[in-house]
Design an enzyme around this catalytic site. Sequence first.
Site, PDB file in Angstrom:
ATOM      1  CE  LYS A 109       3.251   3.151   3.211  1.00 32.59           C
ATOM      2  NZ  LYS A 109       3.587   3.304   4.638  1.00 32.59           N
ATOM      3  CD  GLU A 137       9.829   1.533  10.627  1.00 37.49           C
ATOM      4  OE1 GLU A 137       9.872   2.498   9.827  1.00 37.49           O
ATOM      5  OE2 GLU A 137       9.503   0.379  10.260  1.00 37.49           O
ATOM      6  CG  LEU A 167       8.381   2.330   4.783  1.00 39.00           C
ATOM      7  CD1 LEU A 167       8.168   1.147   3.845  1.00 39.00           C
ATOM      8  CD2 LEU A 167       7.090   3.084   5.003  1.00 39.00           C
ATOM      9  CE1 TYR A 201       1.068  -0.109   4.431  1.00 43.24           C
ATOM     10  CE2 TYR A 201       0.056   2.046   4.246  1.00 43.24           C
ATOM     11  CZ  TYR A 201       0.848   1.152   4.940  1.00 43.24           C
ATOM     12  OH  TYR A 201       1.428   1.522   6.130  1.00 43.24           O
TER      13      TYR A 201
HETATM   14  C1  LIG Z   1       6.134   1.572   9.542  1.00 46.46           C
HETATM   15  C2  LIG Z   1       6.253   2.919   8.899  1.00 46.46           C
HETATM   16  N1  LIG Z   1       7.449   3.565   8.937  1.00 46.46           N
HETATM   17  C3  LIG Z   1       7.618   4.777   8.388  1.00 46.46           C
HETATM   18  C4  LIG Z   1       6.559   5.428   7.766  1.00 46.46           C
HETATM   19  C5  LIG Z   1       6.807   6.791   7.153  1.00 46.46           C
HETATM   20  O1  LIG Z   1       6.862   6.652   5.766  1.00 46.46           O
HETATM   21  P1  LIG Z   1       6.435   7.841   4.793  1.00 46.46           P
HETATM   22  O2  LIG Z   1       7.280   9.030   5.190  1.00 46.46           O
HETATM   23  O3  LIG Z   1       6.738   7.329   3.429  1.00 46.46           O
HETATM   24  O4  LIG Z   1       4.980   8.083   5.038  1.00 46.46           O
HETATM   25  C6  LIG Z   1       5.303   4.799   7.686  1.00 46.46           C
HETATM   26  C7  LIG Z   1       4.182   5.547   6.998  1.00 46.46           C
HETATM   27  N2  LIG Z   1       2.944   4.929   6.944  1.00 46.46           N
HETATM   28  C8  LIG Z   1       1.863   5.546   6.271  1.00 46.46           C
HETATM   29  C9  LIG Z   1       1.934   7.035   6.169  1.00 46.46           C
HETATM   30  O5  LIG Z   1       0.806   7.532   6.880  1.00 46.46           O
HETATM   31  N3  LIG Z   1       0.081   6.512   7.361  1.00 46.46           N
HETATM   32  C10 LIG Z   1       0.643   5.310   7.044  1.00 46.46           C
HETATM   33  O6  LIG Z   1       0.259   4.199   7.353  1.00 46.46           O
HETATM   34  C11 LIG Z   1       5.137   3.527   8.259  1.00 46.46           C
HETATM   35  O7  LIG Z   1       3.942   2.888   8.231  1.00 46.46           O
END
Ligand SMILES: Cc1ncc(COP(=O)(O)O)c(CN[C@@H]2CONC2=O)c1O
Length: 282
Positions: free
Chosen positions: A145, A177, A201, A31
């Site tokens: 992701k 993270e 991620l 996703y």
């Molecule tokens: C586990 C994880 N780490 C880091 C990030 C940050 O990545 P981005 O800077 O590319 O957003 C996300 C963002 N997850 C998405 C972003 O907003 N909601 C979510 O589920 C995430 O789910």
Amino acid sequence: EFALLNGSIIERSEAKVDVEDRGYQFGDGVYEVIRIYNGKMFTATEHLKRFFKSAESIGISIPFTNLQLKEMLQELLIKNNLETGNIYMQVTRGTAPRNHLFPTENVVPTLVAYTIKGVRPLDGLKSGVKAILTEDIRWLRCDIKSLNLLGNLLAKQKASEQGCFEAIQHRGQDVTEGSSSNIFIVKDGTVITHESNHLILKGITRDVILDLCTKNNIPVQERSFTLVEIESAEEAFLSSTTAEVMPVIEIDGKKINSGIPGPLTRKLQDLFKLEIEKQCGV
Ligand SMILES: Cc1ncc(COP(=O)(O)O)c(CN[C@@H]2CONC2=O)c1O
């Protein structure tokens, strides 16, 4: 309200998938969440590139080109007249009789995208948020992701039940993270965040921040840091598409920088806002 389902833009209420869709049954898919400011996609290129990379990592070939997908998302934005918010997009391995094995006959992947209205999290950006620390119990391909978000959900729920915004995860002493964000600390004036590998991620927002540090001569290190380092950090902040550059002012009940967002965090917030203006004109 419209949604994109397998290449067609249809009424959101009509967008349904089968009970044997592999995303529904196995979380067998990937996703993206893309932020919309002023009716425009922010860092669309980077999100689409990662979307195809995540799908390829698990052997799903998306039945559209990158450009076709971008154009369909653009059309969805216009039809839903979305000014500020997010596009949620996912692709699964498709619908087939339940079997762990990949479907053999030509089962087409299921692609869905829809829009969510949502203003910027201004209160959190201004005052900062609280976080807890929690053991990272996820698998060892967090760079993909994927829809396998149970570890992330359980961590985020635990944080919320303790009145906190995010759960900062760690494997032993090493911080990785957040449950849905990347984490940065500032130590001796240097911005530090976990290097990009299979344990985190590779966040798009993380990449924008690293680029802003480099372009503005802010010292930066991509390395894992420990629980001791985060607890004694001068500053800490989260990054994600939805949280932007989010100051962390308290971790497990201990204040960071006496609970006030630090100067480097503020500088990066300003620089990030300029990047939004540059790309989306707002
Ligand atoms: C586990 C994880 N780490 C880091 C990030 C940050 O990545 P981005 O800077 O590319 O957003 C996300 C963002 N997850 C998405 C972003 O907003 N909601 C979510 O589920 C995430 O789910």
